[in-house]
Design an enzyme around this catalytic site. Structure first.
Site, short mmCIF file in Angstrom:
data_model
loop_
_atom_site.label_atom_id
_atom_site.label_comp_id
_atom_site.label_asym_id
_atom_site.label_seq_id
_atom_site.Cartn_x
_atom_site.Cartn_y
_atom_site.Cartn_z
CG ASP A 183 -8.29 2.04 -1.99
OD1 ASP A 183 -7.30 2.79 -2.15
OD2 ASP A 183 -8.23 0.80 -2.11
CD GLU A 235 -10.14 1.38 -9.37
OE1 GLU A 235 -9.22 0.56 -9.41
OE2 GLU A 235 -11.06 1.33 -8.54
CB VAL A 264 -12.32 -0.38 1.00
CG1 VAL A 264 -11.63 0.80 1.64
CG2 VAL A 264 -13.32 -1.03 1.94
CB SER A 298 -7.62 0.24 1.03
OG SER A 298 -8.32 -0.89 0.56
CG HIS A 314 -7.90 -0.58 -6.37
ND1 HIS A 314 -8.85 -0.96 -7.28
CD2 HIS A 314 -7.89 -1.56 -5.42
CE1 HIS A 314 -9.38 -2.13 -6.92
NE2 HIS A 314 -8.81 -2.50 -5.78
NE ARG A 339 -13.16 -5.04 -7.71
CZ ARG A 339 -12.17 -5.30 -6.85
NH1 ARG A 339 -11.90 -4.45 -5.87
NH2 ARG A 339 -11.44 -6.39 -6.99
#
Lengths: 315, 315
Positions: A249, A254, A223, A275, A273, A225
């Protein structure tokens, strides 16, 4: 005068009306004009994907304070910050992220993900599953998010090892182990949770060696990077059963590209991304800023000041 | 002499070697012969679907103690128990079931189930989700399972109302509300967790009225017994958005028939009656029995004695 970067269109609009009416607010896009920046003393980076802070600061010589509507600030770090105070939104996501971690871990341990898959086929297939209480976890990251995750796992009777930049004593968890020892720490745990900022020390911290140490019954949660994990090593480890599964996450790139093998590996949760992002978080984010803005206007010290050399708010 | 019913073939084999070697063990099927029952003083019901205890006890006049390898004993209750002590396996499943409940609730609140569904389509779709801390839950069932669920939800900052047979003061939770008031209790909560034994008072306890009170943002969890919920009312409530979703480990008919609409309603988790069954539970189940067997052989009072009039172990 306050300059605010354009809100991320993916996110709910921030309630800018919380900002005192005697503060001039100028909303700018990714490439604001010099005129827009003239006289700006405060810069509020709302878009967490904003990545051009250095060039912008060079064109805005009056800016003394930059506030990030995020906790991770790795995209914002630049030499120009030496003359500026950088603050972040530490605290807003602590409990929501911890709840995501607990949910993702229990979904794996209790086989809820597998039950959902069987359910799609209308299949009643009894199994026995695992237990969380009595297991051991390492949490990488000693900031408020990592500590909240660790503290809530302790509440559920999980034995915790906290991992940080350097080995040291810790008032809350007894001690912190150094991330350079992560492989040996990981060999003793069932669960590895990554909640670290992206720094040179945490980039590619989790590769083949740490995953081997985590082992075939071990579960990985990220959670923090994406680039903390070497994704190609993770894909190999998941495919070969080197570890049991992962809940992710964050990712190296991304949004996660549609062709990534992570989308379709069993026992992997891919989450976009989110959480920490709860309904109404944008209000609390702006409150963190307006609290600090009050301090700024009254000439008081700011909260949540990031050390640009570290890349996070030191404890 | 001890008679043990044939283990459920769906379950791992019980480690009968834990029973002292000077105790004669006879393993019997669903319809044991009179010869097998002659002289039996203790009956160990391993199969939790066993439903013919009355006729069996009439043919086994020497049996003084029946032990159930389960917590729910609704299938075993019969007039013949008046002359016999009935004990159950209370305690073994408390924490595992509480972990299932927390996992299922967080999977819903944090949108993990929806993320898994999007993941199957390789879709990165950012959303904001809910929070567990600060919400309110009612837990129906004041036995050790209900209390453990409630106590662990409290650890995660959920506000708890405990619901039982009768309103009373409670040393742990301040008070217990009566299940006859369930609709008004439910109107004030976000989450309704059912962990009650099946008794006349809990049969069809949750129907249209309680589901309306739970409301369009409310979530239902059943880890007790299926007939506590009126399934046709639940299906209507789920289809029409009267409640937000449900996580169900028990059903009116088990296995849940393939044609049940519950299998394919969005925001419903169907789990095959396994919330408490962890890897190795069969060893702990036999230990609960052998602990009591030691007491029996030494002439000491047994633990976990079920009151057949109540249908559970009174606190």
């Amino acid at each position: 005068m306050l300059v605010v970067t354009e809100p991320d269109p993916e996110l709910p609009p921030p309630p800018m009306e919380l900002i005192p009416s005697d503060v001039t607010v100028v909303e700018v896009g990714a490439t604001p004009t010099d005129e827009q920046l003239t006289g700006a003393q405060v810069l509020y980076i709302w878009d967490h994907r904003f990545a051009e802070l250095g060039p912008l600061l060079r064109r805005a010589p009056d800016v003394r304070w930059v506030h990030a509507a995020s906790v991770g600030v790795n995209r914002l770090l630049c030499p120009e910050l030496a003359a500026v105070t950088l603050t972040n939104s530490r605290g807003v996501f602590d409990i929501p992220i911890a709840e995501w971690v607990i949910g993702a871990v229990l979904s794996h341990v209790k086989g809820l993900d597998a039950s959902l898959a069987l359910q799609r086929e209308h299949r009643w297939q009894y199994r026995t599953t695992g237990r969380l209480a009595g297991t051991r976890a390492a949490v990488v990251g000693t900031g408020s998010i990592g500590r909240t995750i660790a503290e809530r796992l302790v509440r559920l009777d999980v034995d915790i090892t906290l991992v940080g930049r350097a080995a040291r004593e810790d008032p809350q968890f007894g001690s912190v182990r150094a991330s350079t020892e992560l492989a040996s720490v990981t060999a003793d745990v069932d669960l590895l949770v990554l909640a670290a900022p992206l720094t040179p020390a945490t980039t590619a911290l989790v590769g083949a060696e740490v995953l081997r140490a985590l082992g075939p019954r071990g579960f990985l949660v990220n959670v923090g990077r994406g680039p903390t994990v070497v994704e190609t090593d993770l894909v190999v480890a998941l495919h070969s059963g080197t570890i049991a599964g992962a809940a992710l996450d964050v990712f190296e790139v991304e949004p996660l590209p549609a062709e990534s093998p992570l989308w379709s590996i069993p026992n992997v949760l891919v989450s976009p991304h989110m959480s920490g992002d709860y309904v109404g978080f944008e209000v609390d984010m702006v409150r963190v800023f307006t609290d600090n803005l009050g301090r700024w206007l009254r000439g008081e010290p700011l909260h949540n000041i990031v050390d640009p050399a570290l890349g996070y708010v030191p404890n």
